[in-house]
Design a protein around this motif. Structure first.
Motif, mmCIF file in Angstrom:
data_model
loop_
_atom_site.group_PDB
_atom_site.id
_atom_site.type_symbol
_atom_site.label_atom_id
_atom_site.label_comp_id
_atom_site.label_asym_id
_atom_site.label_seq_id
_atom_site.Cartn_x
_atom_site.Cartn_y
_atom_site.Cartn_z
ATOM 1 N N GLU A 153 0.801 -1.033 -0.281
ATOM 2 C CA GLU A 153 0.155 -0.290 -0.094
ATOM 3 C C GLU A 153 0.896 0.785 -0.023
ATOM 4 O O GLU A 153 0.610 2.552 -0.763
ATOM 5 C CB GLU A 153 -1.073 0.552 0.826
ATOM 6 C CG GLU A 153 -1.816 -0.959 1.081
ATOM 7 C CD GLU A 153 -2.737 -0.848 1.999
ATOM 8 O OE1 GLU A 153 -4.093 -1.759 2.649
ATOM 9 O OE2 GLU A 153 -3.194 0.101 3.016
ATOM 10 N N ALA A 188 2.277 1.671 -2.795
ATOM 11 C CA ALA A 188 0.922 1.986 -4.444
ATOM 12 C C ALA A 188 1.263 3.291 -3.997
ATOM 13 O O ALA A 188 0.467 4.091 -4.989
ATOM 14 C CB ALA A 188 -0.255 1.138 -3.791
ATOM 15 N N TYR A 206 1.672 6.383 -7.412
ATOM 16 C CA TYR A 206 0.399 7.045 -8.180
ATOM 17 C C TYR A 206 -0.238 8.184 -7.531
ATOM 18 O O TYR A 206 0.211 8.649 -8.226
ATOM 19 C CB TYR A 206 -0.721 5.832 -7.637
ATOM 20 C CG TYR A 206 -1.496 4.446 -8.399
ATOM 21 C CD1 TYR A 206 -2.063 4.608 -9.715
ATOM 22 C CD2 TYR A 206 -1.116 3.543 -7.981
ATOM 23 C CE1 TYR A 206 -1.928 3.493 -10.111
ATOM 24 C CE2 TYR A 206 -1.278 2.150 -8.228
ATOM 25 C CZ TYR A 206 -1.890 2.266 -9.858
ATOM 26 O OH TYR A 206 -2.169 0.977 -10.575
ATOM 27 N N PRO A 209 -1.332 -0.361 -14.123
ATOM 28 C CA PRO A 209 -2.897 -0.694 -14.576
ATOM 29 C C PRO A 209 -3.681 0.875 -14.062
ATOM 30 O O PRO A 209 -3.530 1.539 -12.765
ATOM 31 C CB PRO A 209 -2.936 -1.817 -13.551
ATOM 32 C CG PRO A 209 -1.913 -1.682 -12.887
ATOM 33 C CD PRO A 209 -0.525 -0.801 -13.187
ATOM 34 N N LEU A 219 -5.978 3.049 -12.124
ATOM 35 C CA LEU A 219 -7.255 2.990 -10.919
ATOM 36 C C LEU A 219 -8.968 3.118 -11.641
ATOM 37 O O LEU A 219 -9.288 3.410 -12.735
ATOM 38 C CB LEU A 219 -7.231 4.162 -10.285
ATOM 39 C CG LEU A 219 -5.868 4.135 -9.218
ATOM 40 C CD1 LEU A 219 -5.501 5.176 -8.859
ATOM 41 C CD2 LEU A 219 -5.101 3.224 -9.131
ATOM 42 N N SER A 255 -11.733 -3.188 -8.642
ATOM 43 C CA SER A 255 -10.422 -3.373 -8.599
ATOM 44 C C SER A 255 -9.718 -4.547 -8.503
ATOM 45 O O SER A 255 -8.457 -4.230 -8.627
ATOM 46 C CB SER A 255 -9.857 -2.031 -7.868
ATOM 47 O OG SER A 255 -9.903 -2.768 -6.300
ATOM 48 N N ASP A 279 -0.173 -5.222 -11.142
ATOM 49 C CA ASP A 279 -1.763 -4.982 -10.641
ATOM 50 C C ASP A 279 -1.629 -5.710 -8.955
ATOM 51 O O ASP A 279 -3.022 -5.029 -8.596
ATOM 52 C CB ASP A 279 -2.093 -6.595 -11.271
ATOM 53 C CG ASP A 279 -2.691 -6.199 -12.581
ATOM 54 O OD1 ASP A 279 -2.994 -5.308 -12.793
ATOM 55 O OD2 ASP A 279 -3.067 -8.047 -13.723
ATOM 56 N N ASP A 280 -0.581 -5.936 -8.037
ATOM 57 C CA ASP A 280 -0.751 -6.035 -6.856
ATOM 58 C C ASP A 280 -0.718 -4.495 -6.220
ATOM 59 O O ASP A 280 -1.257 -4.163 -5.307
ATOM 60 C CB ASP A 280 0.417 -6.184 -6.288
ATOM 61 C CG ASP A 280 1.163 -7.638 -6.656
ATOM 62 O OD1 ASP A 280 0.417 -8.450 -6.831
ATOM 63 O OD2 ASP A 280 1.886 -8.470 -7.131
ATOM 64 N N LEU A 281 -0.035 -3.219 -6.815
ATOM 65 C CA LEU A 281 -0.267 -2.354 -6.587
ATOM 66 C C LEU A 281 -1.732 -1.806 -6.917
ATOM 67 O O LEU A 281 -2.640 -0.766 -6.205
ATOM 68 C CB LEU A 281 0.765 -1.268 -7.270
ATOM 69 C CG LEU A 281 2.417 -1.438 -6.958
ATOM 70 C CD1 LEU A 281 3.291 -0.848 -8.552
ATOM 71 C CD2 LEU A 281 2.260 -1.678 -5.747
ATOM 72 N N LEU A 282 -2.296 -1.979 -7.962
ATOM 73 C CA LEU A 282 -3.570 -1.586 -8.212
ATOM 74 C C LEU A 282 -5.133 -2.006 -7.297
ATOM 75 O O LEU A 282 -5.343 -1.589 -6.578
ATOM 76 C CB LEU A 282 -4.258 -2.368 -9.481
ATOM 77 C CG LEU A 282 -5.572 -2.116 -10.033
ATOM 78 C CD1 LEU A 282 -5.581 -0.208 -9.740
ATOM 79 C CD2 LEU A 282 -5.691 -2.493 -11.024
ATOM 80 N N LEU A 283 -4.675 -3.691 -6.753
ATOM 81 C CA LEU A 283 -5.090 -4.140 -5.637
ATOM 82 C C LEU A 283 -4.881 -3.442 -4.006
ATOM 83 O O LEU A 283 -5.648 -3.605 -3.184
ATOM 84 C CB LEU A 283 -4.666 -5.919 -5.262
ATOM 85 C CG LEU A 283 -5.331 -6.812 -6.528
ATOM 86 C CD1 LEU A 283 -4.166 -7.833 -6.456
ATOM 87 C CD2 LEU A 283 -6.798 -6.302 -6.355
ATOM 88 N N ALA A 284 -3.304 -3.279 -4.133
ATOM 89 C CA ALA A 284 -3.374 -2.215 -2.593
ATOM 90 C C ALA A 284 -3.800 -0.814 -2.502
ATOM 91 O O ALA A 284 -4.143 -0.681 -1.657
ATOM 92 C CB ALA A 284 -1.454 -2.274 -2.534
ATOM 93 N N TRP A 285 -4.236 0.181 -3.659
ATOM 94 C CA TRP A 285 -4.940 0.308 -3.958
ATOM 95 C C TRP A 285 -6.743 0.487 -3.416
ATOM 96 O O TRP A 285 -7.034 1.079 -3.029
ATOM 97 C CB TRP A 285 -4.564 2.125 -4.832
ATOM 98 C CG TRP A 285 -5.282 2.909 -5.549
ATOM 99 C CD1 TRP A 285 -6.621 3.353 -5.752
ATOM 100 C CD2 TRP A 285 -4.897 4.423 -5.059
ATOM 101 N NE1 TRP A 285 -6.858 4.893 -5.339
ATOM 102 C CE2 TRP A 285 -5.172 4.989 -4.925
ATOM 103 C CE3 TRP A 285 -3.122 4.051 -4.595
ATOM 104 C CZ2 TRP A 285 -4.675 6.222 -4.505
ATOM 105 C CZ3 TRP A 285 -2.374 5.314 -4.346
ATOM 106 C CH2 TRP A 285 -3.555 6.570 -4.110
#
Lengths: 193, 282, 193
Positions: free
Chosen positions: A97, A100, A104, A169, A171, A191, B177-183
């Motif tokens: 997290e 992320a 982002y 990817p 959001l 998501s 995609d792990d980052l997307l999931l984390a978000w």
């Protein structure tokens, strides 16, 4: 059971004992194996002999801090890895997290990450990501305390097989708008697909 | 459990011993069923059940298993069981069932047998008992054979030598995609704020923000025009410009022009007042 | 890392892999070790070669139910015992007889074991054998109560150094053939043979 007294027989026994022990054995332990009392010098000579017998093989006899042991040579590691495709360790949710948010939302301070995640960020997490070469300090925010601003690195892109951040990817659309809590659940579901 | 096993083991050892030591005595007095009282318990514990006891009696008396003398066997068996009942009542249930069965067979043997094959097909009343005894004896021998087979951990060891850790530590892998999931997880947990307005376009803006900051960190300040690379195309110029505006808005970068028509500079934001107030070393 | 293609290099790798695996490896697993696809025959030849290279040592390469493995020879066990005095317990007759019934007449229910042995089977015995990984429930008999059907496992074979159930010592020839029911009447005839 005859007592082995000649060097070859002692080596033969030592080999079996060391191969089956599952760990290093000290000279004292190895001595205990034999019914007759063997001298340290004799035992060491047998071990050195065994060691040189194994020279060139993919397994070697080594003397480590806690004694003698057989171990595989590094050059066969790739073969062993194919047999036991050990699952690589995974980063915790907190690490992912944090990464992320930095990816982002960069450039961001640790405070920003904490605001977004809603929890304090362990400094070990930041250090781990820095050590991995995935994030770096790109400046300091000119507010009291001048907190560091973090951004992702080229290494990060390269390790994730991306050419640019824009290849991350996208959001989910839902998340882009200020939306009531109920539909957030849907956003999360979308998501995760 | 191992205690029980050990006891049984010891008892078995004992009975072999006894049989050997007493063997001669019994051969002299074949019909004497005297058992030393102390030995009885040991002997009985060593039996795996009534079939085992019967087999032992048959063998001890050199009886032919295929032509058992039922009265001798039954008498001896019942004497043992009676002795057993005095000592270890809880063992007796299966032994008692067997005693009843022996008596039944014995009495059927006493009945006059028809000359010609009659309605009961002339089946020997002992047939079932003999079948069970033989099957049990076979099992007993097979068990002994199994026990004698080399056993991993007891008679040999398997090997497992040390595999040294790789010098390079295995690092966790992360997929985009792990980052997307984390978000997504953050969104799910946190209340929404404007932070989450991030799309593809904004992401490239933020990428340029990082780029400009990195550049200014090295350079300190630079000409406005140095921040733009026309070779990257028009959209890149637009995004760079947006990034710069965002940096200024977030007060990370200052744009300065000392006088009209002189070069415009970009530099890391410094707030003189704040800097002085906090006297923070850079 | 070069792909090993010659027999010696394959043997060298197989040796290291088998010595470090901690258990038997099937041909399929051993194949996976190599980046290049090796033929079964080639691999078997390498294993047989390795096996004969080790002849005379205190450790041997054997093929058991679950594959190839190195193990110590029984003649060095006394030495190993001096190092690790704790041995697995010898099984009692009750345990061995229960195991024998299951091994030779599988699949059987506990009731079948009790019928043959003529005594109740202590549930601890069944549990001990299950915990050792030597027997397992392979189904249920479709009679009232649906009792569990037990059979021996691969581990059982492997621990007893066997490749298949057919390698168990043959059952002593005693019953069945010797005494067809009819001939029991002339028991003396049968027994005189």
């Amino acid at each position: 059971m005859q007592n082995p007294l000649n060097l070859d027989e002692v080596k033969r026994v030592l080999e079996a004992v060391l191969l089956s022990s599952g760990g290093a054995l000290t000279l004292a332990e190895l001595k205990r194996v034999f019914e007759v009392e063997l001298g340290n010098d004799f035992l060491r000579r047998a071990l050195e002999g065994l060691k040189s017998d194994w020279r060139g093989r993919a397994v070697e006899l080594v003397l480590v801090a806690d004694g003698w042991r057989f171990q595989t040579r590094p050059d066969v590691q790739p073969y062993l890895d194919r047999l036991n495709p050990e699952k690589p360790p995974r980063y915790s949710r907190a690490v992912l997290e944090t990464l992320a948010v930095i990816a982002y939302r960069q450039p961001v301070t640790r405070g920003d990450v904490e605001d977004i995640r809603g929890v304090a960020v362990n400094s070990q997490i930041v250090r781990a990501l820095e050590e991995r070469g995935w994030i770096e300090v790109v400046g300091h925010k000119e507010v009291p305390g001048r907190p560091a601003l973090f951004a992702t690195t080229k290494q990060f892109l390269s390790d994730l097989n991306l050419r640019a951040l824009s290849e991350l990817p996208p959001l989910p659309e839902l998340a882009r708008d200020l939306i009531p809590q109920e539909s957030l659940e849907e956003g999360a579901v979308a998501s995760s697909s | 459990m191992s205690e029980v096993l050990e006891k049984a083991e010891a008892a078995e050892e004992e009975i072999r011993h006894l049989a050997r030591v007493q063997g001669e005595l019994w051969s002299e007095l074949p019909n004497d069923l005297y058992i030393p009282p102390d030995a009885l318990e040991v002997i009985l514990e060593a039996f795996e059940g009534p079939l085992d006891l019967l087999l032992w009696l048959i063998r001890r008396n050199s009886l032919n298993i295929l032509d058992i003398n039922m009265s001798a066997l039954t008498r001896q068996y019942i004497e043992y069981v009676e002795a057993m009942q005095h000592k270890r009542l809880e063992l007796a249930a299966e032994y008692l069932v067997m005693a009843a069965m022996l008596i039944e067979i014995k009495s059927r043997m006493l009945l006059p047998r028809p000359e010609k094959v009659a309605e009961d097909d002339g089946l020997d009343p002992r047939a079932e008992l003999v079948r069970r005894l033989l099957e049990y004896e076979q099992t007993k021998l097979a068990a002994r054979g199994l026990g004698e087979l080399p056993q991993a951990g007891r008679d040999f060891l398997t090997l497992s030598i040390h595999i040294p850790q790789l010098a390079a530590k295995r690092l966790p892998q992360v997929a985009p995609d792990d980052l997307l999931l984390a978000w997504g997880a953050i969104l799910k947990r946190a209340s929404m704020t404007k932070h989450h307005r991030i799309g593809r376009q904004e992401l490239s803006v933020r990428e340029h923000m990082s780029r400009i900051l990195k550049y200014l960190r090295e350079a300190g300040r630079c000409q406005f025009s140095d921040l733009f690379d026309p070779a990257q195309g028009r959209s890149s110029l637009v995004v760079s410009f947006l990034a710069l505006l965002e940096l200024v808005r977030e007060r990370l970068v200052d744009i300065v022009q000392n006088e009209p028509f002189t070069p415009i500079y970009a530099q890391i934001h410094t707030q003189i007042a704040v800097a002085a107030e906090h006297a923070e070393p850079a």
